[in-house]
Each structure stands twice: as structure tokens, then as C-alpha cells.
Design a protein around this motif. Structure first.
Motif, PDB file in Angstrom:
ATOM      1  N   GLY A   7      11.731   4.227   9.164  1.00 57.25           N
ATOM      2  CA  GLY A   7      11.078   5.046   8.149  1.00 57.25           C
ATOM      3  C   GLY A   7       9.986   5.935   8.691  1.00 57.25           C
ATOM      4  O   GLY A   7       9.263   6.580   7.940  1.00 57.25           O
ATOM      5  N   LEU A   8       9.862   5.985  10.016  1.00 57.67           N
ATOM      6  CA  LEU A   8       8.868   6.854  10.652  1.00 57.67           C
ATOM      7  C   LEU A   8       9.355   8.299  10.649  1.00 57.67           C
ATOM      8  O   LEU A   8      10.559   8.559  10.549  1.00 57.67           O
ATOM      9  CB  LEU A   8       8.601   6.369  12.073  1.00 57.67           C
ATOM     10  CG  LEU A   8       7.951   4.977  12.133  1.00 57.67           C
ATOM     11  CD1 LEU A   8       8.176   4.335  13.491  1.00 57.67           C
ATOM     12  CD2 LEU A   8       6.472   5.070  11.806  1.00 57.67           C
ATOM     13  N   THR A   9       8.427   9.224  10.774  1.00 56.72           N
ATOM     14  CA  THR A   9       8.737  10.649  10.723  1.00 56.72           C
ATOM     15  C   THR A   9       8.488  11.289  12.075  1.00 56.72           C
ATOM     16  O   THR A   9       7.417  11.111  12.669  1.00 56.72           O
ATOM     17  CB  THR A   9       7.855  11.348   9.660  1.00 56.72           C
ATOM     18  OG1 THR A   9       8.107  10.742   8.393  1.00 56.72           O
ATOM     19  CG2 THR A   9       8.154  12.833   9.574  1.00 56.72           C
ATOM     20  N   PHE A  10       9.457  12.058  12.549  1.00 55.08           N
ATOM     21  CA  PHE A  10       9.294  12.813  13.786  1.00 55.08           C
ATOM     22  C   PHE A  10       8.647  14.141  13.451  1.00 55.08           C
ATOM     23  O   PHE A  10       9.150  14.884  12.617  1.00 55.08           O
ATOM     24  CB  PHE A  10      10.658  13.067  14.451  1.00 55.08           C
ATOM     25  CG  PHE A  10      11.353  11.800  14.842  1.00 55.08           C
ATOM     26  CD1 PHE A  10      11.008  11.138  16.015  1.00 55.08           C
ATOM     27  CD2 PHE A  10      12.334  11.252  14.036  1.00 55.08           C
ATOM     28  CE1 PHE A  10      11.632   9.952  16.358  1.00 55.08           C
ATOM     29  CE2 PHE A  10      12.960  10.077  14.379  1.00 55.08           C
ATOM     30  CZ  PHE A  10      12.606   9.419  15.545  1.00 55.08           C
ATOM     31  N   VAL A  11       7.518  14.430  14.106  1.00 52.67           N
ATOM     32  CA  VAL A  11       6.842  15.704  13.880  1.00 52.67           C
ATOM     33  C   VAL A  11       6.844  16.566  15.138  1.00 52.67           C
ATOM     34  O   VAL A  11       6.365  17.694  15.124  1.00 52.67           O
ATOM     35  CB  VAL A  11       5.407  15.508  13.332  1.00 52.67           C
ATOM     36  CG1 VAL A  11       5.452  14.870  11.942  1.00 52.67           C
ATOM     37  CG2 VAL A  11       4.549  14.687  14.281  1.00 52.67           C
ATOM     38  N   GLY A  12       7.399  16.048  16.218  1.00 49.52           N
ATOM     39  CA  GLY A  12       7.554  16.807  17.454  1.00 49.52           C
ATOM     40  C   GLY A  12       8.527  16.087  18.373  1.00 49.52           C
ATOM     41  O   GLY A  12       8.518  14.860  18.440  1.00 49.52           O
ATOM     42  N   MET A  13       9.374  16.867  19.048  1.00 46.07           N
ATOM     43  CA  MET A  13      10.332  16.314  20.004  1.00 46.07           C
ATOM     44  C   MET A  13      10.628  17.371  21.063  1.00 46.07           C
ATOM     45  O   MET A  13      10.720  18.552  20.738  1.00 46.07           O
ATOM     46  CB  MET A  13      11.668  15.976  19.339  1.00 46.07           C
ATOM     47  CG  MET A  13      11.642  14.920  18.301  1.00 46.07           C
ATOM     48  SD  MET A  13      13.292  14.787  17.579  1.00 46.07           S
ATOM     49  CE  MET A  13      13.479  13.026  17.569  1.00 46.07           C
ATOM     50  N   LYS A  14      10.799  16.910  22.304  1.00 46.10           N
ATOM     51  CA  LYS A  14      11.245  17.833  23.341  1.00 46.10           C
ATOM     52  C   LYS A  14      11.731  17.059  24.559  1.00 46.10           C
ATOM     53  O   LYS A  14      11.229  15.983  24.872  1.00 46.10           O
ATOM     54  CB  LYS A  14      10.164  18.835  23.731  1.00 46.10           C
ATOM     55  CG  LYS A  14       8.846  18.245  24.211  1.00 46.10           C
ATOM     56  CD  LYS A  14       7.847  19.378  24.452  1.00 46.10           C
ATOM     57  CE  LYS A  14       6.442  18.876  24.608  1.00 46.10           C
ATOM     58  NZ  LYS A  14       5.485  19.972  24.775  1.00 46.10           N
ATOM     59  N   LEU A  15      12.722  17.640  25.208  1.00 45.36           N
ATOM     60  CA  LEU A  15      13.229  17.141  26.480  1.00 45.36           C
ATOM     61  C   LEU A  15      12.579  18.000  27.546  1.00 45.36           C
ATOM     62  O   LEU A  15      12.592  19.233  27.445  1.00 45.36           O
ATOM     63  CB  LEU A  15      14.751  17.282  26.530  1.00 45.36           C
ATOM     64  CG  LEU A  15      15.441  16.783  27.790  1.00 45.36           C
ATOM     65  CD1 LEU A  15      15.392  15.260  27.861  1.00 45.36           C
ATOM     66  CD2 LEU A  15      16.889  17.255  27.815  1.00 45.36           C
ATOM     67  N   MET A  16      12.003  17.349  28.562  1.00 47.46           N
ATOM     68  CA  MET A  16      11.289  18.141  29.560  1.00 47.46           C
ATOM     69  C   MET A  16      11.211  17.422  30.895  1.00 47.46           C
ATOM     70  O   MET A  16      11.301  16.199  30.968  1.00 47.46           O
ATOM     71  CB  MET A  16       9.873  18.454  29.078  1.00 47.46           C
ATOM     72  CG  MET A  16       8.999  17.218  28.890  1.00 47.46           C
ATOM     73  SD  MET A  16       7.327  17.579  28.285  1.00 47.46           S
ATOM     74  CE  MET A  16       6.545  18.244  29.732  1.00 47.46           C
ATOM     75  N   ASN A  17      11.070  18.212  31.936  1.00 49.48           N
ATOM     76  CA  ASN A  17      10.713  17.684  33.247  1.00 49.48           C
ATOM     77  C   ASN A  17       9.194  17.593  33.271  1.00 49.48           C
ATOM     78  O   ASN A  17       8.505  18.512  32.832  1.00 49.48           O
ATOM     79  CB  ASN A  17      11.207  18.615  34.357  1.00 49.48           C
ATOM     80  CG  ASN A  17      12.709  18.608  34.454  1.00 49.48           C
ATOM     81  OD1 ASN A  17      13.323  17.559  34.585  1.00 49.48           O
ATOM     82  ND2 ASN A  17      13.320  19.780  34.360  1.00 49.48           N
TER      83      ASN A  17
ATOM     84  N   GLU B 141       2.557  22.965  17.948  1.00 51.89           N
ATOM     85  CA  GLU B 141       3.899  22.438  18.223  1.00 51.89           C
ATOM     86  C   GLU B 141       4.330  21.330  17.269  1.00 51.89           C
ATOM     87  O   GLU B 141       5.520  21.080  17.125  1.00 51.89           O
ATOM     88  CB  GLU B 141       3.997  21.909  19.658  1.00 51.89           C
ATOM     89  CG  GLU B 141       4.296  22.951  20.686  1.00 51.89           C
ATOM     90  CD  GLU B 141       4.696  22.334  22.013  1.00 51.89           C
ATOM     91  OE1 GLU B 141       5.872  22.500  22.398  1.00 51.89           O
ATOM     92  OE2 GLU B 141       3.839  21.691  22.655  1.00 51.89           O
ATOM     93  N   LEU B 142       3.374  20.645  16.655  1.00 56.46           N
ATOM     94  CA  LEU B 142       3.739  19.560  15.754  1.00 56.46           C
ATOM     95  C   LEU B 142       3.988  20.105  14.354  1.00 56.46           C
ATOM     96  O   LEU B 142       3.219  20.916  13.841  1.00 56.46           O
ATOM     97  CB  LEU B 142       2.653  18.482  15.722  1.00 56.46           C
ATOM     98  CG  LEU B 142       2.354  17.812  17.063  1.00 56.46           C
ATOM     99  CD1 LEU B 142       1.338  16.692  16.883  1.00 56.46           C
ATOM    100  CD2 LEU B 142       3.616  17.295  17.726  1.00 56.46           C
ATOM    101  N   ALA B 143       5.072  19.650  13.758  1.00 58.74           N
ATOM    102  CA  ALA B 143       5.476  20.125  12.442  1.00 58.74           C
ATOM    103  C   ALA B 143       4.715  19.403  11.340  1.00 58.74           C
ATOM    104  O   ALA B 143       4.304  18.255  11.493  1.00 58.74           O
ATOM    105  CB  ALA B 143       6.978  19.909  12.253  1.00 58.74           C
ATOM    106  N   THR B 144       4.573  20.088  10.228  1.00 54.91           N
ATOM    107  CA  THR B 144       4.071  19.479   9.005  1.00 54.91           C
ATOM    108  C   THR B 144       5.282  19.258   8.115  1.00 54.91           C
ATOM    109  O   THR B 144       5.997  20.206   7.793  1.00 54.91           O
ATOM    110  CB  THR B 144       3.064  20.405   8.301  1.00 54.91           C
ATOM    111  OG1 THR B 144       1.985  20.662   9.214  1.00 54.91           O
ATOM    112  CG2 THR B 144       2.527  19.774   7.041  1.00 54.91           C
TER     113      THR B 144
END
Length: 154
Positions: free
Chosen positions: A29-39, A135-138
């Protein structure tokens, strides 16, 4: 509501576990407000793990986290730091409880697949390292009314 930093380390990414692990946080039930794949640049790894500088495992940890891409997440929810740490499980996969991410997928203490902020203060510091301003979404999730009792949000 708290926001915490979680990242899947190179071993989790290389093993193809991103979807399986992300699904556990989402199902909770947690909310993702930012995600990225990165080196991970070496200077970012050094800043993130600065508290471990000088320890015997430090150089290996920096080499490991910069060796291959990581999957970085900002996750929001009530008591998100503690809830995420519980989902992650003990550091060593052989000792982590079944049902936790490390308990179900891990066999190592060093290759332990996932990082989660250990306090709200750490989360704030780490989020600022890994995500730029804006970068973080609302997100206003109407589903939250089915995740949290209104008394949880006070």
C-alpha cells in the motif's frame, strides 16, 4: 506521511528481481513518488556511504554499488521508513526472516540486494543525494482510503 529512499543494488538488478521486489512495496500500500534506473557515480556512492569510510568493507562496498546499475525509489506512506525496513529484513539473507525481501531472495550478507534508509533523518539526507529538486511526484491516490484507516493519518 514519510518518504524514504530505497534502492535495489546491482545484484538485485542483475538477477532480474526489480519487478518482484517493487511489487512487494506496492502490494503493501506504499506509494512510489520517484523511480529511476541509474549507474552510480563514485562520488555519489562515497557521499551516500560516508559514515562507513575507513571501515574494512568500505572500498568493496563502493566498488560493488558502482559496478552495475541500481534501481532507485522514493517511497511514501505512513511510517514508511519503519515499514520498508521491516519488508526488507535483516542484512544477511541467510538470517533474514522468510517473507522479507532478503529472507526470500538473499543468501549473502554482502550481496544483500537492497538499501533502505534507517531513519527519517537518513531518508531526508539520502533522498536529497539521489533525487534532484522537482523529481519527486505529488500523487493524490484515492486508493489510500482503502489502505489507511482515517485514524492512521492523524
Amino acid at each position: 506521511m514519510e518518504t524514504t529512499l530505497i534502492f535495489l543494488k546491482p545484484d538485485a538488478v542483475q538477477r532480474g528481481l526489480i519487478g518482484s521486489i517493487v511489487g512487494r512495496f506496492e502490494a503493501k500500500g506504499l506509494t512510489f513518488v520517484g523511480m529511476k534506473l541509474m549507474n552510480v557515480p563514485k562520488d555519489l556512492a562515497e557521499k551516500h556511504y560516508a559514515e562507513h569510510q575507513g571501515k574494512p568493507f568500505y572500498d568493496g562496498l563502493i566498488a560493488f554499488v558502482t559496478s552495475s546499475p541500481v534501481f532507485v525509489m522514493a517511497i511514501r506512506g505512513v511510517n514508511a521508513v519503519a515499514v520498508c525496513r521491516t519488508l526488507i529484513g535483516a542484512t544477511n539473507g541467510q538470517k533474514a526472516d522468510p517473507g522479507t525481501i532478503r529472507g526470500d531472495f538473499g543468501m549473502s550478507g554482502g550481496y544483500n540486494m537492497i538499501h533502505g534508509s534507517d531513519s527519517l533523518e537518513s531518508a531526508e539526507r539520502e533522498l536529497a543525494l539521489w533525487f534532484d529538486d522537482g523529481e519527486l511526484a505529488t500523487i493524490d491516490k484515492t486508493l489510500d482510503q482503502w489502505v489507511y484507516d482515517p485514524s492512521d493519518l492523524k
